[in-house]
Design an enzyme around this catalytic site. Structure first.
Site, PDB file in Angstrom:
ATOM      1  N   ASN A  10       0.891  -1.413  -0.019  1.00  0.00           N
ATOM      2  CA  ASN A  10      -0.001   0.130   0.209  1.00  0.00           C
ATOM      3  C   ASN A  10       1.009   1.254   0.091  1.00  0.00           C
ATOM      4  O   ASN A  10       1.899   1.499   0.486  1.00  0.00           O
ATOM      5  CB  ASN A  10      -0.603  -0.068   1.275  1.00  0.00           C
ATOM      6  CG  ASN A  10      -1.912  -0.967   1.441  1.00  0.00           C
ATOM      7  OD1 ASN A  10      -2.469  -1.464   0.288  1.00  0.00           O
ATOM      8  ND2 ASN A  10      -2.516  -1.160   2.585  1.00  0.00           N
ATOM      9  N   GLY A  38       1.322  -1.252   3.841  1.00  0.00           N
ATOM     10  CA  GLY A  38       0.577  -2.486   3.598  1.00  0.00           C
ATOM     11  C   GLY A  38       1.096  -3.637   4.511  1.00  0.00           C
ATOM     12  O   GLY A  38       2.326  -3.594   4.790  1.00  0.00           O
ATOM     13  N   ASN A 179      -3.900 -10.187  17.660  1.00  0.00           N
ATOM     14  CA  ASN A 179      -4.364  -9.258  18.930  1.00  0.00           C
ATOM     15  C   ASN A 179      -5.322  -9.629  19.609  1.00  0.00           C
ATOM     16  O   ASN A 179      -6.173 -10.645  19.309  1.00  0.00           O
ATOM     17  CB  ASN A 179      -4.198  -7.878  18.242  1.00  0.00           C
ATOM     18  CG  ASN A 179      -5.295  -7.482  17.536  1.00  0.00           C
ATOM     19  OD1 ASN A 179      -6.267  -8.105  17.476  1.00  0.00           O
ATOM     20  ND2 ASN A 179      -5.108  -6.419  16.430  1.00  0.00           N
ATOM     21  N   THR A 239       1.828   2.838  13.830  1.00  0.00           N
ATOM     22  CA  THR A 239       1.708   2.079  12.588  1.00  0.00           C
ATOM     23  C   THR A 239       2.687   1.223  12.200  1.00  0.00           C
ATOM     24  O   THR A 239       4.022   1.536  12.535  1.00  0.00           O
ATOM     25  CB  THR A 239       1.333   3.135  11.275  1.00  0.00           C
ATOM     26  OG1 THR A 239       0.414   4.133  11.685  1.00  0.00           O
ATOM     27  CG2 THR A 239       0.943   2.439  10.174  1.00  0.00           C
ATOM     28  N   GLY A 242       2.807  -3.736  15.054  1.00  0.00           N
ATOM     29  CA  GLY A 242       2.322  -5.071  14.909  1.00  0.00           C
ATOM     30  C   GLY A 242       2.986  -6.077  13.637  1.00  0.00           C
ATOM     31  O   GLY A 242       3.438  -7.037  13.990  1.00  0.00           O
ATOM     32  N   ASP A 243       3.121  -5.315  12.693  1.00  0.00           N
ATOM     33  CA  ASP A 243       3.863  -5.828  11.405  1.00  0.00           C
ATOM     34  C   ASP A 243       5.353  -6.185  11.688  1.00  0.00           C
ATOM     35  O   ASP A 243       5.844  -7.220  11.258  1.00  0.00           O
ATOM     36  CB  ASP A 243       3.746  -5.105  10.234  1.00  0.00           C
ATOM     37  CG  ASP A 243       2.167  -4.631   9.778  1.00  0.00           C
ATOM     38  OD1 ASP A 243       1.547  -5.815  10.276  1.00  0.00           O
ATOM     39  OD2 ASP A 243       1.982  -3.865   9.289  1.00  0.00           O
TER      40      ASP A 243
HETATM   41  O1  RIB Z   1      -0.271  -2.349   9.736  1.00  0.00           O
HETATM   42  C1  RIB Z   1      -0.014  -1.320   9.387  1.00  0.00           C
HETATM   43  C2  RIB Z   1      -0.560  -1.271   7.877  1.00  0.00           C
HETATM   44  O2  RIB Z   1      -1.774  -1.445   7.666  1.00  0.00           O
HETATM   45  C3  RIB Z   1      -0.415   0.237   6.954  1.00  0.00           C
HETATM   46  O3  RIB Z   1       0.930   0.310   6.426  1.00  0.00           O
HETATM   47  C4  RIB Z   1      -1.647   0.193   5.952  1.00  0.00           C
HETATM   48  O4  RIB Z   1      -1.058   0.317   4.777  1.00  0.00           O
HETATM   49  C5  RIB Z   1      -2.410  -0.937   6.645  1.00  0.00           C
HETATM   50  O5  RIB Z   1      -2.327  -2.045   5.651  1.00  0.00           O
END
Ligand code: RIB
Length: 296
Positions: A10, A38, A179, A239, A242-243
């Site tokens: 994204n 993304g 989560n 932001t 978590g990723d």
């Molecule tokens: O987890 C964060 C992400 O969620 C962002 O980068 C956004 O693009 C959504 O996908």
């Protein structure tokens, strides 16, 4: 061990706001920046920055060159990413003064997966490989079925959680990364130990990685529970925290590191990401995480 991340890419339009707009409210933002993000892309970059061999599969639109380039620059193999007509996925993100966010997604090319493309990519992977997936692309159930037939170990982060997850066979998942909210939706429980009990009983073959925000994380594997606290930092932008945790976890679990150490490093990586603006660009490299954890 190869990690194939089949997921979303994204453009994130990030607006700094005093507070996140509520229904019916119009607010002004004090700045706007565009980042690459993304969940798929962020997790692929996190796994690569943690040191894993990572391949990204996914679809970008005609405007998607930057998304492909950021993969390459971070050592993520981008040769499976295809450009399709139309525009890439994007997210409208409000970030408030405490670094908390609210995200609105537009799927764009992330929602144009076809069975043919999926078969093509998964045909190149098999037993011994890891598939890392999230819920920002279409045909997720098909990808899970095919990867499982191929003998891949599947790490699923079912975010954002919605009806589509109900059509996926979660018993094929090796590690489910969720989560607290998703845990409640899947198990119907509010207490996190009960969530884990219910899910363990339902999916006995699946390891569970439950993140609990301020309360840290619990990893549940073959009947054992490992707990991890968060590292407290000043939040600038949550932001992709978590990723970052998920990507690091997928990468580090392939190394022979004790679980408790893996969890500490994932928490360290996420804390660093929270202290920085943006998504993919906020993810630390392994050396930074090692140093951060040493000094804590
Ligand atoms: O987890 C964060 C992400 O969620 C962002 O980068 C956004 O693009 C959504 O996908």
């Amino acid at each position: 061990m190869r990690i194939l991340d089949f997921g979303s890419l994204n453009y994130d339009y990030v607006y700094g706001v005093d507070h996140v707009a509520v229904a019916g409210e119009t607010i002004s933002s004090y700045n706007m920046e565009v980042f690459c993000g993304g969940k798929g892309l962020n997790q692929a970059i996190a796994a690569a920055r943690a040191g894993a061999e990572v391949y990204m599969a996914g679809l970008v639109g005609e405007d998607g060159q930057l998304l492909m380039d950021i993969c390459k620059r971070n050592g993520v193999d981008s040769s499976f990413i295809r450009k399709v007509p139309g525009i890439s996925g994007h997210a409208i993100i409000q970030v408030d003064k405490e670094g908390q966010n609210s995200i609105l997604l537009y799927g764009g090319s992330n929602q144009q997966m076809t069975r043919e493309y999926i078969d093509d990519v998964l045909g190149q992977f098999g037993c011994g490989d890891i598939l890392l997936i999230q819920n920002e692309i279409n045909l997720l159930d098909y990808i899970i079925d095919k990867a499982s037939e191929n003998g891949m170990r599947i790490y699923l982060n079912p975010s954002p959680y919605n009806e589509k997850i109900k059509s996926c066979d979660l018993s094929k998942i090796s590690v489910l990364l969720i989560n607290e909210i998703e845990g409640g939706q899947i198990s119907g429980e509010r207490d996190y130990d009960k969530m884990l009990d219910v899910m363990q009983e339902k999916y006995p073959e699946t390891d569970l990685m439950l993140t609990l925000g301020e309360k840290g994380a619990v990893y549940c594997c073959r009947g054992k529970r490992y707990r991890q606290d968060i590292y407290k930092v000043k939040a600038v932008d949550t932001t992709a925290a978590g990723d970052t945790f998920t990507g690091y976890f997928a990468a580090l679990m392939q190394e022979k590191i004790p679980v408790q150490e893996v969890l500490a490093m994932c928490a360290g990586a996420a804390a660093i990401a929270v202290s920085r603006k943006g998504a993919a660009n906020s993810i630390p490299i392994r050396d930074e995480v090692n140093k951060f954890c040493l000094h804590k």
